[in-house]
Design an enzyme around this catalytic site. Structure first.
Site, PDB file in Angstrom:
ATOM      1  N   TYR A  72       0.832  -1.206   0.000  1.00 36.49           N
ATOM      2  CA  TYR A  72       0.000   0.000   0.000  1.00 36.49           C
ATOM      3  C   TYR A  72       0.869   1.259   0.000  1.00 36.49           C
ATOM      4  O   TYR A  72       0.516   2.261  -0.606  1.00 36.49           O
ATOM      5  CB  TYR A  72      -0.928   0.003   1.224  1.00 36.49           C
ATOM      6  CG  TYR A  72      -2.025   1.039   1.112  1.00 36.49           C
ATOM      7  CD1 TYR A  72      -3.199   0.742   0.411  1.00 36.49           C
ATOM      8  CD2 TYR A  72      -1.873   2.300   1.669  1.00 36.49           C
ATOM      9  CE1 TYR A  72      -4.190   1.683   0.278  1.00 36.49           C
ATOM     10  CE2 TYR A  72      -2.875   3.249   1.538  1.00 36.49           C
ATOM     11  CZ  TYR A  72      -4.030   2.945   0.853  1.00 36.49           C
ATOM     12  OH  TYR A  72      -5.017   3.879   0.712  1.00 36.49           O
ATOM     13  N   PHE A 124      -8.102  18.997 -26.901  1.00 35.51           N
ATOM     14  CA  PHE A 124      -8.454  17.578 -26.833  1.00 35.51           C
ATOM     15  C   PHE A 124      -9.644  17.469 -25.883  1.00 35.51           C
ATOM     16  O   PHE A 124      -9.728  18.209 -24.902  1.00 35.51           O
ATOM     17  CB  PHE A 124      -7.282  16.704 -26.363  1.00 35.51           C
ATOM     18  CG  PHE A 124      -7.651  15.254 -26.380  1.00 35.51           C
ATOM     19  CD1 PHE A 124      -7.747  14.569 -27.579  1.00 35.51           C
ATOM     20  CD2 PHE A 124      -7.977  14.585 -25.211  1.00 35.51           C
ATOM     21  CE1 PHE A 124      -8.139  13.236 -27.610  1.00 35.51           C
ATOM     22  CE2 PHE A 124      -8.372  13.255 -25.234  1.00 35.51           C
ATOM     23  CZ  PHE A 124      -8.453  12.585 -26.441  1.00 35.51           C
ATOM     24  N   THR A 125     -10.560  16.534 -26.164  1.00 34.10           N
ATOM     25  CA  THR A 125     -11.854  16.476 -25.455  1.00 34.10           C
ATOM     26  C   THR A 125     -11.709  16.504 -23.933  1.00 34.10           C
ATOM     27  O   THR A 125     -12.231  17.406 -23.271  1.00 34.10           O
ATOM     28  CB  THR A 125     -12.615  15.197 -25.865  1.00 34.10           C
ATOM     29  OG1 THR A 125     -11.723  14.086 -25.742  1.00 34.10           O
ATOM     30  CG2 THR A 125     -13.094  15.287 -27.305  1.00 34.10           C
ATOM     31  N   ASP A 215       1.061  17.988 -22.955  1.00 30.93           N
ATOM     32  CA  ASP A 215       0.249  16.777 -23.042  1.00 30.93           C
ATOM     33  C   ASP A 215       1.165  15.804 -23.784  1.00 30.93           C
ATOM     34  O   ASP A 215       1.292  15.860 -25.007  1.00 30.93           O
ATOM     35  CB  ASP A 215      -1.046  17.036 -23.811  1.00 30.93           C
ATOM     36  CG  ASP A 215      -1.888  15.762 -23.934  1.00 30.93           C
ATOM     37  OD1 ASP A 215      -1.316  14.658 -23.784  1.00 30.93           O
ATOM     38  OD2 ASP A 215      -3.090  15.865 -24.197  1.00 30.93           O
ATOM     39  N   LYS A 258      -1.188   5.222 -24.665  1.00 31.13           N
ATOM     40  CA  LYS A 258      -0.687   5.417 -26.026  1.00 31.13           C
ATOM     41  C   LYS A 258       0.809   5.090 -26.058  1.00 31.13           C
ATOM     42  O   LYS A 258       1.169   3.925 -26.124  1.00 31.13           O
ATOM     43  CB  LYS A 258      -0.984   6.839 -26.514  1.00 31.13           C
ATOM     44  CG  LYS A 258      -2.449   7.087 -26.874  1.00 31.13           C
ATOM     45  CD  LYS A 258      -3.323   7.366 -25.691  1.00 31.13           C
ATOM     46  CE  LYS A 258      -4.709   7.840 -26.080  1.00 31.13           C
ATOM     47  NZ  LYS A 258      -5.216   8.861 -25.175  1.00 31.13           N
ATOM     48  N   ARG A 382     -14.962  10.918 -37.463  1.00 29.58           N
ATOM     49  CA  ARG A 382     -14.584  12.163 -36.789  1.00 29.58           C
ATOM     50  C   ARG A 382     -15.072  13.295 -37.684  1.00 29.58           C
ATOM     51  O   ARG A 382     -14.380  13.793 -38.518  1.00 29.58           O
ATOM     52  CB  ARG A 382     -13.061  12.255 -36.584  1.00 29.58           C
ATOM     53  CG  ARG A 382     -12.529  11.359 -35.492  1.00 29.58           C
ATOM     54  CD  ARG A 382     -12.637  11.982 -34.103  1.00 29.58           C
ATOM     55  NE  ARG A 382     -13.759  11.505 -33.326  1.00 29.58           N
ATOM     56  CZ  ARG A 382     -13.751  11.358 -32.009  1.00 29.58           C
ATOM     57  NH1 ARG A 382     -12.683  11.611 -31.314  1.00 29.58           N
ATOM     58  NH2 ARG A 382     -14.825  10.969 -31.369  1.00 29.58           N
ATOM     59  N   PHE A 449     -22.051  10.586 -30.672  1.00 31.43           N
ATOM     60  CA  PHE A 449     -21.349   9.643 -31.548  1.00 31.43           C
ATOM     61  C   PHE A 449     -21.210   8.250 -30.945  1.00 31.43           C
ATOM     62  O   PHE A 449     -21.173   7.261 -31.665  1.00 31.43           O
ATOM     63  CB  PHE A 449     -19.975  10.188 -31.967  1.00 31.43           C
ATOM     64  CG  PHE A 449     -19.064  10.530 -30.819  1.00 31.43           C
ATOM     65  CD1 PHE A 449     -19.135  11.794 -30.241  1.00 31.43           C
ATOM     66  CD2 PHE A 449     -18.155   9.625 -30.331  1.00 31.43           C
ATOM     67  CE1 PHE A 449     -18.297  12.132 -29.177  1.00 31.43           C
ATOM     68  CE2 PHE A 449     -17.309   9.938 -29.272  1.00 31.43           C
ATOM     69  CZ  PHE A 449     -17.390  11.199 -28.690  1.00 31.43           C
TER      70      PHE A 449
HETATM   71  C1  LIG Z   1      -6.086   9.858 -24.906  1.00 29.57           C
HETATM   72  C2  LIG Z   1      -5.677  11.250 -24.734  1.00 29.57           C
HETATM   73  C3  LIG Z   1      -5.842  11.945 -23.522  1.00 29.57           C
HETATM   74  C4  LIG Z   1      -6.588  11.359 -22.341  1.00 29.57           C
HETATM   75  O1  LIG Z   1      -6.001  10.209 -21.856  1.00 29.57           O
HETATM   76  P1  LIG Z   1      -6.859   8.991 -21.249  1.00 29.57           P
HETATM   77  O2  LIG Z   1      -5.804   8.019 -20.839  1.00 29.57           O
HETATM   78  O3  LIG Z   1      -7.760   8.485 -22.319  1.00 29.57           O
HETATM   79  O4  LIG Z   1      -7.608   9.524 -20.076  1.00 29.57           O
HETATM   80  C5  LIG Z   1      -5.353  13.237 -23.440  1.00 29.57           C
HETATM   81  N1  LIG Z   1      -4.777  13.836 -24.495  1.00 29.57           N
HETATM   82  C6  LIG Z   1      -4.601  13.217 -25.670  1.00 29.57           C
HETATM   83  C7  LIG Z   1      -3.961  13.935 -26.808  1.00 29.57           C
HETATM   84  C8  LIG Z   1      -5.060  11.917 -25.836  1.00 29.57           C
HETATM   85  O5  LIG Z   1      -4.930  11.318 -27.029  1.00 29.57           O
END
Ligand SMILES: *Cc1c(COP(=O)(O)O)cnc(C)c1O
Length: 466
Positions: A72, A124-125, A215, A258, A382, A449
Site C-alpha cells: 500500500y 483535446f476532449t 500533453d 498510447k 470524426r 457519436f
Molecule cells: C487519450 C488522450 C488523452 C486522455 O487520456 P486517457 O488516458 O484516455 O484519459 C489526453 N490527451 C490526448 C492527446 C489523448 O490522445
C-alpha cells in the site's frame, strides 16, 4: 532496388481474429445501427477504432507484471516507474494516475482559477473538459496550416507565437496559469511540433512567468518526426531528442495508454517541489496514495518497462513507418487523405471521397460503415456526428473536417493487415458512387457519436453491383 524491412519483433502469442462472411457483417452492422462504436469486438476483423489502450505488451512487460509490488505504501514498483520517468523524460516528480484524464483533473484543479485562459495547440476532449470544469476558457493558438487537410507542412502542430502574444496582450499574463502543448496533436491528425517551436515557446513563456505543461501522450512519435524532419537532429537518438523536448517544459500529463505501450495507466509529472507537494494532497482524494495513485503495482511495472521500450529507435521507426505504409498506398491510388500522414492514424477525407453526399447524410459515418461491411475493418467517424449540435440553435455543428480515422494500435497488426485495410478502402473508392448516405434514427442528448443509430437513406448502404 529498394530493400524492404519487417517488424522489429517476432510473435510469441497469437489471438484468433473473427472472420465473418459478408452476410454476417451485414447483420452485425444493422444490429449496431450502422455505428462502428456499437459493433461487438467479436464481430471485428481488424480493429482500427483507436490506438488507446490497444497496444500489445512485450514478453518483458508480461514478465514485469509478475514483479508487481502491491504494497500500500512505498511500493518497489512505484520506485521503478519513478526511475523510468526520470531516466526517459527527465522530470523530478511523478504521480501515477488511473489514466491521462486523472492527471488532467489534478493539474487543472491545482493551477486554474475561475476566469483564467489556457492556450493550447488545438483542443483535446478530456483536456478541455477539465480546464472548463475549473472555470478556464481554452484558446486555440495552433498555426493556421493545421486546419487545412491538404496542405503539406512538416510541423503542423506548431504554436503560433503571434496568437499567443495577442492573447497575453488581451487578457494579461497573470490570467494564464500555464500553456498546454500537445506533442503530437491528436485532433490535427497526429501532427508534430518542431524543437525550434518548443524552444521558442518555452523561452517566451518563461520570460513572462507562464508555465509550460506538455500533453505528452504521443511524445515519442513527436520525437521521431523531429529526427526525420528537423535539421541537426537526423543523427540523434529518439531518446536524446525526447530529453531535449522535455527540457522545454515544467511538467506534463501523460496517458500511458498510447506511447507508454500499456493498456491502462497514466501520470502527472513536474519539476516544481511545491506543485508536487500540493499534487500529492489532491491525488489522495481522487486517485490513491501518492505511491500508487490510480495504478496497481503490476501495472506500474509494465508501464516502466514500456517507457524504456518506447524509445527504442527500431521500434519507433517501424511504428511511424507502418502508419505511413498504409497511408502511402492510399495516396498512390488517389484516395483523399489528410496530409502529411501523422503519427498514429490515417484520416480519410470523407467529403472528397463521397462528394455526392450531403453533409446531413453523414458521409464519414457512411464511409466507416461501408468499410466494415466490405472487409470487417473497424474505423471511427470524426466529423459532423462527433461534433454534436449547437447548444443555442439546436443545429448540427458543422466542422471543417469530415473524416474517417484509421488508427493503428502499436505492435498489434502486421503490414499484411495494413494491406487488407488498404485494399478495402481502394475497392470502396472505385465504387464510391454506389455508397449511399445515412439518416440518424436515434440521437442521444450528449456525446451522440457513442450511441447514435442510423439507417441507409436508400434500401441498401452500398448499391448492388450491376
Ligand atoms: C487519450 C488522450 C488523452 C486522455 O487520456 P486517457 O488516458 O484516455 O484519459 C489526453 N490527451 C490526448 C492527446 C489523448 O490522445
Amino acid at each position: 532496388m529498394e530493400r524492404r524491412s519487417a517488424e522489429p519483433f517476432k510473435i510469441k502469442t497469437v489471438e484468433a481474429l473473427a472472420m465473418l462472411s459478408r452476410q454476417e457483417r451485414e447483420e452485425a452492422l444493422k444490429k449496431a445501427g450502422y455505428n462502428t462504436f456499437l459493433i461487438d469486438s467479436s464481430d471485428v476483423y481488424i480493429d482500427l477504432l483507436t490506438d488507446s489502450g490497444t497496444s500489445a505488451m512485450s514478453d518483458r512487460q508480461w514478465g514485469a507484471l509478475m514483479m508487481g509490488d502491491e504494497a500500500y505504501a512505498g511500493s518497489k514498483s512505484w520506485k521503478r516507474l519513478e526511475k523510468a520517468v526520470r531516466d526517459v523524460y527527465g522530470y523530478k516528480h511523478v504521480l501515477p494516475t488511473h489514466q491521462g484524464r486523472g492527471a488532467e483533473n489534478i493539474l487543472s484543479q491545482l493551477k486554474i482559477k475561475h476566469g483564467d485562459y489556457v492556450p493550447g495547440n488545438m483542443y483535446f476532449t478530456t483536456t478541455r473538459a477539465h480546464q472548463e470544469l475549473n472555470g478556464a476558457s481554452f484558446v486555440d493558438i495552433i498555426i493556421d496550416e493545421a486546419h487545412d487537410p491538404t496542405l503539406e507542412h512538416p510541423f503542423k502542430g506548431n504554436i503560433d507565437l503571434k496568437k499567443l502574444e495577442n492573447l497575453i496582450y488581451e487578457v494579461g499574463a497573470e490570467k494564464i496559469p500555464y500553456i498546454c502543448v500537445a506533442v503530437t496533436v491528436n485532433m490535427a491528425g497526429g501532427q508534430p511540433v518542431s524543437m525550434k517551436n518548443l524552444r521558442e515557446v518555452y523561452h517566451f513563456c518563461k520570460s513572462l512567468g507562464i508555465d509550460v505543461m506538455f500533453d505528452a501522450t504521443r511524445c515519442v512519435e513527436n520525437a521521431y518526426f523531429i529526427k526525420e524532419r528537423e535539421k541537426g537532429y537526423e543523427n540523434k537518438s529518439v531518446s536524446n531528442i525526447l530529453k531535449e523536448m522535455f527540457s522545454y517544459s515544467d511538467g506534463c500529463t501523460m496517458s500511458g495508454k498510447k506511447d507508454c505501450l500499456v493498456n491502462i495507466g497514466g501520470f502527472l509529472a513536474m519539476n516544481d517541489d511545491e506543485l508536487y507537494a500540493r499534487s500529492r494532497e489532491l491525488v489522495v482524494v481522487y486517485e490513491g496514495m501518492p505511491s500508487y495513485g490510480g495504478m496497481a503495482g503490476r501495472d506500474m511495472e509494465a508501464m516502466a518497462q514500456g517507457i524504456y521500450e518506447s524509445v527504442d529507435d527500431h521500434y519507433i521507426a517501424h511504428r511511424i513507418g507502418q502508419v505511413r505504409y498504409l497511408g502511402q498506398q492510399l495516396i498512390d491510388q488517389g484516395v483523399p487523405i489528410v496530409r502529411p500522414i501523422g503519427g498514429h492514424a490515417v484520416y480519410l477525407d470523407a467529403k472528397e471521397f463521397l462528394p455526392h453526399l450531403q453533409l446531413e447524410e453523414f458521409p464519414a459515418q457512411a464511409l466507416a460503415a461501408a468499410l466494415y461491411l466490405d472487409s470487417g475493418v473497424r474505423a471511427m467517424e470524426r466529423g459532423i456526428v462527433s461534433a454534436g449540435r449547437d447548444q443555442k440553435t439546436g443545429q448540427h455543428n458543422k466542422p471543417k473536417l469530415e473524416l474517417v480515422r484509421l488508427t493503428i494500435p502499436r505492435r498489434v497488426y502486421t503490414n499484411n493487415h495494413m494491406d487488407v485495410a488498404a485494399d478495402s478502402v481502394l475497392s470502396l473508392f472505385q465504387k464510391r458512387h454506389a455508397i449511399n448516405g445515412l439518416k440518424m434514427v436515434y440521437e442521444p442528448p450528449a456525446l451522440r457519436f457513442f450511441n447514435a443509430r442510423f439507417s441507409p437513406v436508400k434500401s441498401k448502404l452500398i448499391n448492388e453491383e450491376t
